[in-house]
Enzyme design. Structure first.
Site, PDB file in Angstrom:
ATOM      1  CG  ASP A 191      -3.482 -29.629  21.755  1.00  0.00           C
ATOM      2  OD1 ASP A 191      -2.219 -29.597  22.375  1.00  0.00           O
ATOM      3  OD2 ASP A 191      -3.616 -30.580  21.041  1.00  0.00           O
ATOM      4  CE1 TYR A 194      -5.560 -26.844  19.007  1.00  0.00           C
ATOM      5  CE2 TYR A 194      -4.382 -28.315  17.131  1.00  0.00           C
ATOM      6  CZ  TYR A 194      -5.473 -28.089  18.358  1.00  0.00           C
ATOM      7  OH  TYR A 194      -5.553 -29.391  18.956  1.00  0.00           O
ATOM      8  CG  HIS A 313      -3.579 -33.032  25.377  1.00  0.00           C
ATOM      9  ND1 HIS A 313      -4.372 -32.195  24.858  1.00  0.00           N
ATOM     10  CD2 HIS A 313      -2.632 -33.232  24.115  1.00  0.00           C
ATOM     11  CE1 HIS A 313      -4.456 -31.974  23.762  1.00  0.00           C
ATOM     12  NE2 HIS A 313      -3.395 -32.690  23.156  1.00  0.00           N
ATOM     13  CG  HIS A 323      -3.290 -38.429  18.372  1.00  0.00           C
ATOM     14  ND1 HIS A 323      -2.119 -37.985  18.035  1.00  0.00           N
ATOM     15  CD2 HIS A 323      -4.169 -37.303  18.285  1.00  0.00           C
ATOM     16  CE1 HIS A 323      -2.231 -36.712  17.381  1.00  0.00           C
ATOM     17  NE2 HIS A 323      -3.526 -36.480  17.420  1.00  0.00           N
ATOM     18  CG  HIS A 350      -3.718 -36.112  21.822  1.00  0.00           C
ATOM     19  ND1 HIS A 350      -3.009 -34.978  21.035  1.00  0.00           N
ATOM     20  CD2 HIS A 350      -2.974 -37.034  21.452  1.00  0.00           C
ATOM     21  CE1 HIS A 350      -1.724 -35.568  20.634  1.00  0.00           C
ATOM     22  NE2 HIS A 350      -1.805 -37.046  20.910  1.00  0.00           N
ATOM     23  CB  VAL A 351      -8.697 -38.176  20.020  1.00  0.00           C
ATOM     24  CG1 VAL A 351      -9.415 -38.625  18.931  1.00  0.00           C
ATOM     25  CG2 VAL A 351      -7.455 -39.138  20.173  1.00  0.00           C
ATOM     26  CG  HIS A 352      -8.713 -32.996  16.946  1.00  0.00           C
ATOM     27  ND1 HIS A 352      -7.893 -32.416  15.729  1.00  0.00           N
ATOM     28  CD2 HIS A 352      -8.118 -32.695  17.932  1.00  0.00           C
ATOM     29  CE1 HIS A 352      -6.712 -31.809  16.376  1.00  0.00           C
ATOM     30  NE2 HIS A 352      -6.668 -32.018  17.625  1.00  0.00           N
TER      31      HIS A 352
END
Ligand SMILES: *[C@@H]1O[C@H](CO)[C@@H](O)[C@H](O)[C@H]1NC(C)=O
Ligand SMILES: *[C@@H]1O[C@H](CO)[C@@H](O)[C@H](O)[C@H]1NC(C)=O
Ligand SMILES: *[C@@H]1O[C@H](CO)[C@@H](O)[C@H](O)[C@H]1NC(C)=O
Ligand SMILES: *[C@@H]1O[C@H](CO)[C@@H](O)[C@H](O)[C@H]1NC(C)=O
Ligand SMILES: *[C@@H]1O[C@H](CO)[C@@H](O)[C@H](O)[C@H]1NC(C)=O
Ligand SMILES: *[C@@H]1O[C@H](CO)[C@@H](O)[C@H](O)[C@H]1NC(C)=O
Length: 464
Positions: A191, A194, A313, A323, A350-352
């Site tokens: 990522d 964006y 990811h 997610h 992936h998980v912020h």
């Protein structure tokens, strides 16, 4: 939840943790501010002056063993030259390598002229200067090659994921650049820009991301992993080729590890063997990625590269309500291999938010035995989610409760991590949140190598 509220009040002053089932959920309280992208006119997006000046310069390892570098950049006015002039600090003798230029269209966007040139047979442990834009406006950069591969070679990797181009992304990058632990190469877990959050995936935001990150990635290699924001699959505007912008802009040396796709590959660097996997390419049995990984893992030589690191990811172990279980199907396919081959650590994004697991596995299950609870397993990797780079989608703050036993530490803050390999047995791992001073390690732990020193290195609080 009076107790928790009391702790929250304390956490305003100190980094207090809540002890739960197994690990700890940090109650560090950050200022809740909306995450917003830096506007197009921001200083970090400025276009270098001069006719056809190279911009968005980025480098990544260009071979299997760290003696090659792929140099990439974009020119806007005319194609210009794809050649790179380079010389080592040691002898100053100038050489030139030729490369190639590509362009692409995405809906109504036309890319600049994207150049990719691989320079090879570099000396280890040497500072090199390089120049791009030959014949028009030239710009000069430098990098340092890694030491020769060997089991006790110290090396420092930075970990960044889900970066984006918000004001927080800029703080994460600055924090990483100034870290006293001095990361030498970034392992990027996917990522990037964006751009796909903009109307028609406005690819101008790929260009701004390239200019924003140049200040780091032109000087040290970033090792790329593809995330879901790289897919850019948009049939509603006629864009049906997945990964089009990403794969034109970011090249990786996948053929050097006998991969047939840029989305999964491996490199060796210093004392580490790094395997990059694709959460968004098929990975089931008989697929190209499956066959490649099946052949790749037995090739890892721990006498040469003691540290076995995997990047992907989508995390397999994730206790946030974001997610949730998206990594599950790939875990089912590959986890038994990771245990068998004693992977030291798996980094995902992936998980912020941030999360570090204990060494656990969940491979006993078959369709009839019902065994489906993760168990402590000292042959298993530690799973780290480092998707907290700072992109505009903001933090993932909602966690599953209670915290599962396998989760050693979790916190919803932006930051980066450093994996600092000392020798074949020890690596110091640390995570820095953006709000702290540069030297403050909000989570840190010694990793003991699974092949050379497989003693229990779990950090869990005792269950109660
Ligand atoms: C692309 O299309 C959008 C929406 O119609 C428009 O706003 C934008 O200006 C166009 N961009 C270019 C480069 O033509
Ligand atoms: C820019 O560089 C290219 C490649 O060296 C050259 O062919 C071209 O003439 C240069 N353009 C100008 C305007 O000097
Ligand atoms: C980004 O960070 C750099 C380095 O700290 C700083 O010079 C620059 O002004 C920042 N830009 C924005 C838009 O925040
Ligand atoms: C593994 O690496 C060591 C050290 O470089 C080397 O001596 C050995 O031959 C390698 N083993 C295999 C199976 O290639
Ligand atoms: C957190 O996620 C759970 C599960 O998706 C949901 O039920 C809950 O409402 C969420 N809590 C908040 C505060 O958003
Ligand atoms: C490996 O590094 C660790 C941490 O710096 C150190 O304690 C240990 O003595 C080193 N091992 C050897 C064999 O030098």
């Amino acid at each position: 939840m009076g107790v928790v509220e009391g702790l929250l009040a304390l956490a305003l002053v100190l980094n207090v943790v809540v002890v739960s089932n197994g690990g700890k959920s940090s109650l560090f309280v950050r200022k809740v501010k909306k995450t917003v992208d830096m506007p197009l006119g921001s200083d970090v997006f400025s276009v270098p002056p001069g006719y056809n000046a190279p911009q968005q310069v980025h480098i990544t390892q260009g071979d299997l063993v760290g003696r090659g570098m792929i140099i990439s950049w974009v020119t806007m006015d005319e194609p210009g030259s794809s050649a790179v002039r380079y010389w080592s600090e040691k002898n100053g003798k100038k050489k030139t390598a030729e490369g190639k230029m590509v362009t692409y269209r995405f809906f109504n966007y036309s890319s600049g002229f994207i150049h990719h040139t691989t320079i090879k047979n570099l000396e280890y442990n040497t500072k090199y200067y390089y120049e791009v834009g030959l014949g028009n406006t030239t710009r000069q950069f430098w990098f340092v090659t890694p030491p020769e591969i060997g089991p006790d070679v110290p090396y420092t990797f930075g970990l960044i994921g889900d970066l984006g181009q918000s004001f927080d992304s800029n703080i994460t990058l600055s924090h990483y650049e100034l870290s006293p632990r001095k990361g030498e190469t970034v392992l990027f877990v996917g990522d990037l820009s964006y751009a796909d959050n903009y109307p028609n995936h406005d690819n101008v935001r790929w260009d701004t991301w390239g200019r924003f990150t140049e200040r780091s990635v032109a000087y040290q290699p970033w090792i790329w992993t593809a995330g879901n924001h790289e897919i850019d699959f948009a049939p509603e505007i006629g864009e049906t080729v997945p990964f089009k912008p990403y794969s034109h802009r970011y090249h990786v040396p996948y053929e050097a590890s006998q991969s047939t796709s840029p989305f999964w590959y491996s490199i060796k660097r210093a004392s580490a063997h790094i395997i990059v996997l694709s959460s968004y390419s098929s990975y089931g049995k008989y697929t190209p990625q499956y066959k490649w990984l099946e052949e790749e893992l037995p090739k890892v030589n721990r006498s040469e590269t003691p540290w076995l690191i995997v990047l992907m990811h989508s995390p397999w172990y994730n206790s946030y309500n974001y997610h949730y279980m998206e990594g599950e199907t790939m875990r089912v396919m590959y986890e038994a291999w990771f245990v068998k081959y004693k992977v030291d650590v798996v980094f995902a994004g992936h998980v912020h938010a941030y999360e570090r697991s204990e060494r656990v596995s969940n491979i006993a299950y078959n369709v009839i035995n019902g065994l489906c609870i993760p168990v402590k397993d000292q042959s298993a990797p530690v799973y780290i989610t480092i998707g907290d780079g700072g992109n505009l989608e903001g933090l993932a703050t909602n966690m599953t409760e209670p915290q599962p036993e396998y989760s050693a530490f979790r916190e919803a803050s932006f930051g980066h991590a450093i994996f600092d390999i000392k020798n074949r047995t020890h690596a110091h791992y640390s995570w820095n949140r953006n709000q702290d001073g540069l030297a403050v390690e909000a989570d840190h732990v010694w990793f003991f190598n699974r092949y050379w020193y497989p003693v229990d290195d779990s950090t869990a609080y005792v269950s109660h």
